[in-house]
Design an enzyme around this catalytic site. Structure first.
Site, PDB file in Angstrom:
ATOM      1  N   HIS A 147       0.736  -1.398   0.000  1.00 47.95           N
ATOM      2  CA  HIS A 147       0.037   0.138   0.035  1.00 47.95           C
ATOM      3  C   HIS A 147       0.765   1.410  -0.166  1.00 47.95           C
ATOM      4  O   HIS A 147       0.608   2.072  -0.697  1.00 47.95           O
ATOM      5  CB  HIS A 147      -0.776  -0.052   1.049  1.00 47.95           C
ATOM      6  CG  HIS A 147      -1.678   1.180   1.442  1.00 47.95           C
ATOM      7  ND1 HIS A 147      -3.052   1.123   1.014  1.00 47.95           N
ATOM      8  CD2 HIS A 147      -1.591   2.377   2.100  1.00 47.95           C
ATOM      9  CE1 HIS A 147      -3.483   2.620   1.185  1.00 47.95           C
ATOM     10  NE2 HIS A 147      -2.546   3.467   1.931  1.00 47.95           N
ATOM     11  N   GLU A 148       1.779   1.307   0.919  1.00 43.52           N
ATOM     12  CA  GLU A 148       2.638   2.448   0.956  1.00 43.52           C
ATOM     13  C   GLU A 148       3.499   2.775  -0.386  1.00 43.52           C
ATOM     14  O   GLU A 148       3.792   3.528  -0.915  1.00 43.52           O
ATOM     15  CB  GLU A 148       3.826   2.499   2.109  1.00 43.52           C
ATOM     16  CG  GLU A 148       3.089   2.270   3.540  1.00 43.52           C
ATOM     17  CD  GLU A 148       1.981   3.746   3.574  1.00 43.52           C
ATOM     18  OE1 GLU A 148       2.343   4.662   3.212  1.00 43.52           O
ATOM     19  OE2 GLU A 148       0.745   3.364   4.382  1.00 43.52           O
ATOM     20  N   HIS A 206       1.579   4.403  -2.859  1.00 45.74           N
ATOM     21  CA  HIS A 206       1.638   5.821  -2.595  1.00 45.74           C
ATOM     22  C   HIS A 206       2.806   6.319  -3.263  1.00 45.74           C
ATOM     23  O   HIS A 206       2.745   7.521  -3.937  1.00 45.74           O
ATOM     24  CB  HIS A 206       1.675   6.019  -1.234  1.00 45.74           C
ATOM     25  CG  HIS A 206       0.252   6.127  -0.642  1.00 45.74           C
ATOM     26  ND1 HIS A 206      -0.883   6.509  -0.979  1.00 45.74           N
ATOM     27  CD2 HIS A 206       0.005   5.274   0.687  1.00 45.74           C
ATOM     28  CE1 HIS A 206      -2.053   6.449  -0.158  1.00 45.74           C
ATOM     29  NE2 HIS A 206      -1.365   5.519   0.885  1.00 45.74           N
TER      30      HIS A 206
END
Length: 176
Positions: free
Chosen positions: A138-139, A142
């Site tokens: 998820h990071e 980003h």
């Protein structure tokens, strides 16, 4: 304030209009220009400065959050870079953890070359390897989508607009 100042000018008669009127109008015009031009410029320039100084090994995020940066050969760093390569990135330069019992993670940086991904100690202690991989992915997303860049710069603008509130509690109030 402008109305009150112009009221004083009006009550002072024709000589007041000729002497004080232009001064009052010029003063308020310069204040309006400052609000329209000056404050946004300070926010953007200061925002870039604060954003650039937040990430990296010596950045303010490392100091403020107490981030422990991991060596390149640590399993977490290697796994993060493996996920980054799958996302089409060359790698994440800084990977670390920070002391918090919460389950959270952050992607910080102004561009892909100085990206930093950090995860809380609580997440590492409480979650399975698969869960940690999902958080790291998820990071990494980003970073790949440049959300990290926009959010870091937005935080920088926020810091620039509240830099004069030196105490932490005043900063939190100013941000609110």
């Amino acid at each position: 304030a402008f109305g009150a100042a112009m009221g004083v000018v009006a009550l002072s008669g024709p000589l007041g209009w000729l002497t004080l009127g232009p001064i009052v109008v010029a003063g308020f015009a310069s204040a309006i220009v400052w609000v329209i031009v000056g404050v946004p410029l300070i926010a953007l320039i200061g925002g870039q400065y604060f954003a650039r100084t937040s990430s990296g090994a010596g950045g303010s995020a490392v100091r403020d959050l107490g981030i422990v940066l991991l060596p390149d050969d640590s399993p977490l760093h290697q796994r993060t870079n493996e996920l980054a390569r799958k996302a089409g990135l060359t790698g994440i330069k800084w990977v670390g953890w920070y002391p918090s019992d919460d389950i959270n993670a952050k992607a910080i940086g102004t561009d892909i070359d100085n990206a930093m991904i950090c995860i809380t100690k609580g997440a590492l202690d409480q979650l399975t390897t698969r869960d940690v991989d999902a958080i790291l992915a998820h990071e990494v997303a980003h970073v790949a989508s440049k959300d990290m860049q926009r959010m870091t710069q937005a935080r920088g603008v926020q810091e620039a607009l509240t830099w004069f509130l030196g105490f932490r509690k005043l900063k939190k109030f100013g941000r609110w």
